[in-house]
Design a protein around this motif. Sequence first.
Motif, PDB file in Angstrom:
ATOM      1  N   THR A  59      83.160  43.360  58.563  1.00 31.87           N
ATOM      2  CA  THR A  59      82.037  43.263  59.466  1.00 31.87           C
ATOM      3  C   THR A  59      81.888  41.760  59.791  1.00 31.87           C
ATOM      4  O   THR A  59      82.236  40.791  59.185  1.00 31.87           O
ATOM      5  N   ARG A  60      82.131  41.414  61.208  1.00 25.65           N
ATOM      6  CA  ARG A  60      81.737  40.175  61.669  1.00 25.65           C
ATOM      7  C   ARG A  60      80.302  39.645  61.588  1.00 25.65           C
ATOM      8  O   ARG A  60      79.382  40.148  61.980  1.00 25.65           O
ATOM      9  N   MET A  61      80.227  38.629  60.757  1.00 24.78           N
ATOM     10  CA  MET A  61      78.737  38.077  60.514  1.00 24.78           C
ATOM     11  C   MET A  61      78.318  37.503  62.079  1.00 24.78           C
ATOM     12  O   MET A  61      79.262  36.828  62.651  1.00 24.78           O
ATOM     13  N   PRO A  62      77.231  38.044  62.664  1.00 25.19           N
ATOM     14  CA  PRO A  62      76.887  37.549  63.811  1.00 25.19           C
ATOM     15  C   PRO A  62      76.170  36.180  63.897  1.00 25.19           C
ATOM     16  O   PRO A  62      75.778  35.854  62.839  1.00 25.19           O
ATOM     17  N   LEU A  79      87.261  36.844  53.949  1.00 30.00           N
ATOM     18  CA  LEU A  79      85.975  37.315  53.703  1.00 30.00           C
ATOM     19  C   LEU A  79      85.699  38.610  54.714  1.00 30.00           C
ATOM     20  O   LEU A  79      85.295  39.572  54.406  1.00 30.00           O
ATOM     21  N   LEU A  80      86.273  38.271  56.061  1.00 23.33           N
ATOM     22  CA  LEU A  80      86.015  39.433  56.995  1.00 23.33           C
ATOM     23  C   LEU A  80      86.973  40.679  56.656  1.00 23.33           C
ATOM     24  O   LEU A  80      86.581  41.669  56.770  1.00 23.33           O
ATOM     25  N   VAL A  93      71.258  29.252  63.976  1.00 29.12           N
ATOM     26  CA  VAL A  93      70.804  28.591  63.113  1.00 29.12           C
ATOM     27  C   VAL A  93      71.085  27.068  63.427  1.00 29.12           C
ATOM     28  O   VAL A  93      72.072  26.569  63.662  1.00 29.12           O
ATOM     29  N   CYS A 146      68.620  36.520  57.014  1.00 28.04           N
ATOM     30  CA  CYS A 146      69.839  36.510  56.452  1.00 28.04           C
ATOM     31  C   CYS A 146      69.961  37.932  55.154  1.00 28.04           C
ATOM     32  O   CYS A 146      71.093  38.269  54.901  1.00 28.04           O
ATOM     33  N   ARG A 156      82.167  26.877  47.081  1.00 27.60           N
ATOM     34  CA  ARG A 156      82.384  26.251  48.477  1.00 27.60           C
ATOM     35  C   ARG A 156      82.128  25.162  48.616  1.00 27.60           C
ATOM     36  O   ARG A 156      80.855  24.691  48.287  1.00 27.60           O
ATOM     37  N   PRO A 170      78.840  38.885  51.623  1.00 25.42           N
ATOM     38  CA  PRO A 170      78.906  38.509  50.126  1.00 25.42           C
ATOM     39  C   PRO A 170      77.636  38.070  49.453  1.00 25.42           C
ATOM     40  O   PRO A 170      76.967  37.571  50.333  1.00 25.42           O
ATOM     41  N   GLN A 225      73.678  33.625  63.709  1.00 24.05           N
ATOM     42  CA  GLN A 225      72.230  33.614  63.581  1.00 24.05           C
ATOM     43  C   GLN A 225      71.432  32.642  64.343  1.00 24.05           C
ATOM     44  O   GLN A 225      70.260  32.553  64.427  1.00 24.05           O
ATOM     45  N   CYS A 280      71.662  41.107  55.177  1.00 25.61           N
ATOM     46  CA  CYS A 280      73.130  41.209  54.910  1.00 25.61           C
ATOM     47  C   CYS A 280      73.567  40.469  53.586  1.00 25.61           C
ATOM     48  O   CYS A 280      74.709  40.899  53.124  1.00 25.61           O
ATOM     49  N   HIS A 281      72.711  39.762  53.028  1.00 21.33           N
ATOM     50  CA  HIS A 281      73.061  39.020  51.868  1.00 21.33           C
ATOM     51  C   HIS A 281      72.132  39.137  50.863  1.00 21.33           C
ATOM     52  O   HIS A 281      71.056  38.972  51.220  1.00 21.33           O
ATOM     53  N   LEU A 337      77.909  30.369  45.148  1.00 17.64           N
ATOM     54  CA  LEU A 337      78.551  29.973  46.486  1.00 17.64           C
ATOM     55  C   LEU A 337      78.378  28.575  46.457  1.00 17.64           C
ATOM     56  O   LEU A 337      79.874  27.909  46.843  1.00 17.64           O
ATOM     57  N   TRP A 375      81.752  23.375  54.330  1.00 16.36           N
ATOM     58  CA  TRP A 375      82.270  24.784  54.691  1.00 16.36           C
ATOM     59  C   TRP A 375      81.115  25.813  54.837  1.00 16.36           C
ATOM     60  O   TRP A 375      80.850  26.573  55.944  1.00 16.36           O
ATOM     61  N   LEU A 401      85.645  32.268  61.791  1.00 13.46           N
ATOM     62  CA  LEU A 401      86.427  33.387  61.709  1.00 13.46           C
ATOM     63  C   LEU A 401      87.477  33.383  62.540  1.00 13.46           C
ATOM     64  O   LEU A 401      88.582  34.289  62.087  1.00 13.46           O
TER      65      LEU A 401
HETATM   66  C1  HEC Z   1      74.861  41.407  60.133  1.00 12.48           C
HETATM   67  C2  HEC Z   1      74.725  41.026  58.874  1.00 12.48           C
HETATM   68  C3  HEC Z   1      74.792  39.491  58.407  1.00 12.48           C
HETATM   69  C4  HEC Z   1      73.691  38.703  58.738  1.00 12.48           C
HETATM   70  C5  HEC Z   1      72.211  38.893  59.166  1.00 12.48           C
HETATM   71  C6  HEC Z   1      74.065  37.501  58.216  1.00 12.48           C
HETATM   72  N1  HEC Z   1      75.340  37.549  57.713  1.00 12.48           N
HETATM   73 FE1  HEC Z   1      76.390  35.813  56.630  1.00 12.48          FE
HETATM   74  N2  HEC Z   1      77.773  36.982  56.366  1.00 12.48           N
HETATM   75  C7  HEC Z   1      78.126  38.240  56.892  1.00 12.48           C
HETATM   76  C8  HEC Z   1      79.488  38.763  56.647  1.00 12.48           C
HETATM   77  C9  HEC Z   1      80.031  40.167  57.059  1.00 12.48           C
HETATM   78  C10 HEC Z   1      80.071  37.784  56.145  1.00 12.48           C
HETATM   79  C11 HEC Z   1      81.578  37.686  55.637  1.00 12.48           C
HETATM   80  C12 HEC Z   1      82.589  37.061  56.643  1.00 12.48           C
HETATM   81  C13 HEC Z   1      82.587  38.003  57.828  1.00 12.48           C
HETATM   82  O1  HEC Z   1      83.090  39.233  57.493  1.00 12.48           O
HETATM   83  O2  HEC Z   1      82.232  37.622  59.151  1.00 12.48           O
HETATM   84  C14 HEC Z   1      79.020  36.500  55.834  1.00 12.48           C
HETATM   85  C15 HEC Z   1      79.541  35.260  55.098  1.00 12.48           C
HETATM   86  C16 HEC Z   1      78.538  34.604  54.972  1.00 12.48           C
HETATM   87  C17 HEC Z   1      78.808  33.154  54.116  1.00 12.48           C
HETATM   88  C18 HEC Z   1      79.942  32.880  53.505  1.00 12.48           C
HETATM   89  C19 HEC Z   1      79.953  33.885  52.261  1.00 12.48           C
HETATM   90  C20 HEC Z   1      80.967  33.280  51.016  1.00 12.48           C
HETATM   91  O3  HEC Z   1      81.078  34.277  50.081  1.00 12.48           O
HETATM   92  O4  HEC Z   1      81.673  32.229  51.121  1.00 12.48           O
HETATM   93  C21 HEC Z   1      77.775  32.533  54.432  1.00 12.48           C
HETATM   94  C22 HEC Z   1      77.362  31.291  53.654  1.00 12.48           C
HETATM   95  C23 HEC Z   1      76.602  33.171  55.122  1.00 12.48           C
HETATM   96  N3  HEC Z   1      77.356  34.198  55.593  1.00 12.48           N
HETATM   97  C24 HEC Z   1      75.394  32.719  55.642  1.00 12.48           C
HETATM   98  C25 HEC Z   1      74.328  33.360  56.270  1.00 12.48           C
HETATM   99  C26 HEC Z   1      73.190  32.913  56.683  1.00 12.48           C
HETATM  100  C27 HEC Z   1      72.634  31.634  56.037  1.00 12.48           C
HETATM  101  C28 HEC Z   1      72.722  33.974  57.246  1.00 12.48           C
HETATM  102  C29 HEC Z   1      71.282  33.887  58.105  1.00 12.48           C
HETATM  103  C30 HEC Z   1      70.832  32.687  58.917  1.00 12.48           C
HETATM  104  C31 HEC Z   1      73.392  35.018  57.487  1.00 12.48           C
HETATM  105  N4  HEC Z   1      74.545  34.469  56.628  1.00 12.48           N
HETATM  106  C32 HEC Z   1      73.294  36.306  57.942  1.00 12.48           C
HETATM  107  C33 HEC Z   1      77.036  38.806  57.411  1.00 12.48           C
HETATM  108  C34 HEC Z   1      75.661  38.572  57.766  1.00 12.48           C
END
Ligand code: HEC
Length: 83
Positions: free
Chosen positions: A57-60, A51-52, A64, A3, A26, A17, A62, A6-7, A22, A30, A42
């Motif tokens: 960018t769409r979070m892929p 958030l999108l 999990v 993660c 949240r 973000p 993962q 991107c985070h 968080l 959620w 999404l």
């Molecule tokens: C390729 C980039 C990417 C990766 C890798 C990624 N995320 Fe995200 N994540 C995003 C984006 C961009 C958003 C905002 C929502 C959206 O645009 O899809 C997000 C949003 C979130 C949020 C909500 C945040 C908020 O402010 O409310 C959570 C929780 C989260 N991700 C958890 C994870 C976890 C856990 C992992 C690893 C297992 C992960 N992400 C991996 C890009 C990523």
Amino acid sequence: MKCSACHRLDEKRVVGPGWKGLTQTRKPEWIMNMVTNVEVMLEKDEEAQKLLQLCLTRMPNQNVSIGDARDVLEFMRQNDGEK
Ligand code: HEC
């Protein structure tokens, strides 16, 4: 962790973000949904869609597992200074 590409653990946005605070803003369910089922979130959840729009960018998904998602949530709580 995968993660971190991107985070960040503070409040700064990279691709997604930052995670600081968080667990205070949240609901746990959620966050769990966002981690395990991001596509559905999404599509259906207004907060996720906001958030999108912000991140553009769409979070892929993962792939999990529920167990790992709980660990992530626990980790976020610790990051926010809870025990
Ligand atoms: C390729 C980039 C990417 C990766 C890798 C990624 N995320 Fe995200 N994540 C995003 C984006 C961009 C958003 C905002 C929502 C959206 O645009 O899809 C997000 C949003 C979130 C949020 C909500 C945040 C908020 O402010 O409310 C959570 C929780 C989260 N991700 C958890 C994870 C976890 C856990 C992992 C690893 C297992 C992960 N992400 C991996 C890009 C990523």
